[in-house]
Design a protein around this motif. Structure first.
Motif, PDB file in Angstrom:
ATOM      1  N   ARG A  22       0.738  -1.173  -0.159  1.00  0.00           N
ATOM      2  CA  ARG A  22      -0.076   0.646   0.156  1.00  0.00           C
ATOM      3  C   ARG A  22       0.406   1.389   0.128  1.00  0.00           C
ATOM      4  N   VAL A  23       1.789   1.115   0.564  1.00  0.00           N
ATOM      5  CA  VAL A  23       3.141   1.941   1.044  1.00  0.00           C
ATOM      6  C   VAL A  23       3.724   2.469  -0.714  1.00  0.00           C
ATOM      7  N   ARG A  24       3.688   1.648  -1.365  1.00  0.00           N
ATOM      8  CA  ARG A  24       4.563   1.304  -2.795  1.00  0.00           C
ATOM      9  C   ARG A  24       3.629   2.080  -3.520  1.00  0.00           C
ATOM     10  N   TYR A  25       2.557   1.632  -3.303  1.00  0.00           N
ATOM     11  CA  TYR A  25       1.432   2.413  -4.215  1.00  0.00           C
ATOM     12  C   TYR A  25       1.060   3.377  -4.392  1.00  0.00           C
ATOM     13  N   ILE A  26       0.457   3.861  -3.684  1.00  0.00           N
ATOM     14  CA  ILE A  26       0.774   5.512  -2.773  1.00  0.00           C
ATOM     15  C   ILE A  26       1.332   6.697  -2.858  1.00  0.00           C
TER      16      ILE A  26
END
Length: 319
Positions: A22-26
């Motif tokens: 999720r952090v990588r997507y944001i």
């Protein structure tokens, strides 16, 4: 990062891999700018100033429980109040300029050349974008002078929504009633006819002595599911029967298309006769064909017709 997330939101269960994804997507999608991330970090972790130099990992963690659904990989708003949530992410001025550009483009585009708008999903993000654009339409609608201009404003607003959310727009114009598309069943029949004609050509080539691998492979596919093999002594007769069968199928498919076309023509003519007889008779008139070649000689013309009408001919009339 996972330990800090667990301390901040103990009620949400998330794995380390899921949190990292999720952090990588944001980070890749650029949903929040640097100032917004810094504000979220201060709100979530006000006392941990030492985490400001860790490369932005903690701000993403602090932002996760408020803006990420635990069941999906796409960020959605979990706030109970849907109004204005995504207007914090998208600049109002940018949305306003997109709306104005779309309305001006729609006003100068004919109806038949407008793009076909896709059907968008009723997600929280899309509803928030629509709610943010609705107040901007008041100024345009109050200045509208007629129904056509109101239609252009509403279509431009829908076009702006599609551009903001990133929906894929069709470049082809909308089809009108006068230029209707070909029916799907007719397209399927025409494809069958084309395939059958190609198969007949391959079978005729094989019957003529062409034994290329591609031709042989096609002939074997034509007799698939039957007891016919290429080594049989009566293979030529089988090929002729198969070719005749395919020709009969092509004739039946062609008659089906012609039968429907004639029925459709009769139906349209009957309906036009009830509504506008003048238009029907005008459509039935054949255009005058004017010759473009040299004018025939008068003597040759007289000699031609005299040979048909003046010379007696004896006919043998049967019963």
């Amino acid at each position: 990062m996972h330990r800090l997330f667990t301390e901040l939101e103990p009620s949400i269960t998330v794995t380390e891999q899921n949190l990292a994804d999720r952090v990588r997507y944001i980070l890749r999608s650029n949903i929040f700018d640097g100032a917004e991330l810094e504000r979220l970090r201060r709100e979530a972790v006000p006392s941990s100033n030492e985490n400001a130099t860790t490369g932005g990992a903690v701000p993403q963690v602090a932002e996760q429980p408020a803006h990420v659904d635990a069941a999906e990989n796409t960020p959605v708003v979990a706030d109970s109040n849907d109004d204005g949530t995504f207007t914090q992410e998208l600049e109002i001025e940018q949305m306003r300029s997109t709306l104005e550009e779309a309305i001006m483009e729609t006003r100068s585009t004919p109806l038949e050349n407008r793009p076909r708008l896709p059907r968008i999903a009723l997600s929280k993000r899309n509803r928030a974008v629509v709610r943010a654009l609705n107040p901007m339409l008041v100024t345009y609608l109050e200045a509208s002078r007629d129904l056509c201009e109101t239609d252009s404003i509403l279509f431009g607003a829908a076009l702006a929504v599609c551009r903001i959310i990133g929906a894929k727009l069709s470049t082809a114009g909308r089809t009108t009633g006068q230029s209707s598309a070909i029916q799907a069943w007719r397209t399927r029949i025409e494809e069958r006819i084309a395939k059958a004609r190609a198969l007949i050509g391959r079978l005729i080539c094989f019957r003529s002595g062409n034994t290329r691998p591609r031709i042989v492979r096609t002939v074997r596919m034509a007799f698939a599911g039957t007891n016919v093999s290429l080594s049989q002594p009566d293979i030529m007769q089988k090929l002729t029967e198969r070719i005749d069968d395919m020709k009969q199928r092509i004739a039946a498919w062609g008659k089906r298309i012609r039968r429907y076309t004639e029925r459709s023509t009769r139906f349209n003519q009957n309906r036009l006769f009830q509504s506008d007889q003048k238009r029907l008779y005008k459509s039935l008139e054949r255009p005058m064909v004017s010759g473009t070649g040299p004018v025939p000689n008068q003597a040759d013309t007289v000699a031609f017709w005299r040979s048909l009408w003046s010379e007696p001919v004896n006919h043998s009339e049967g019963p």
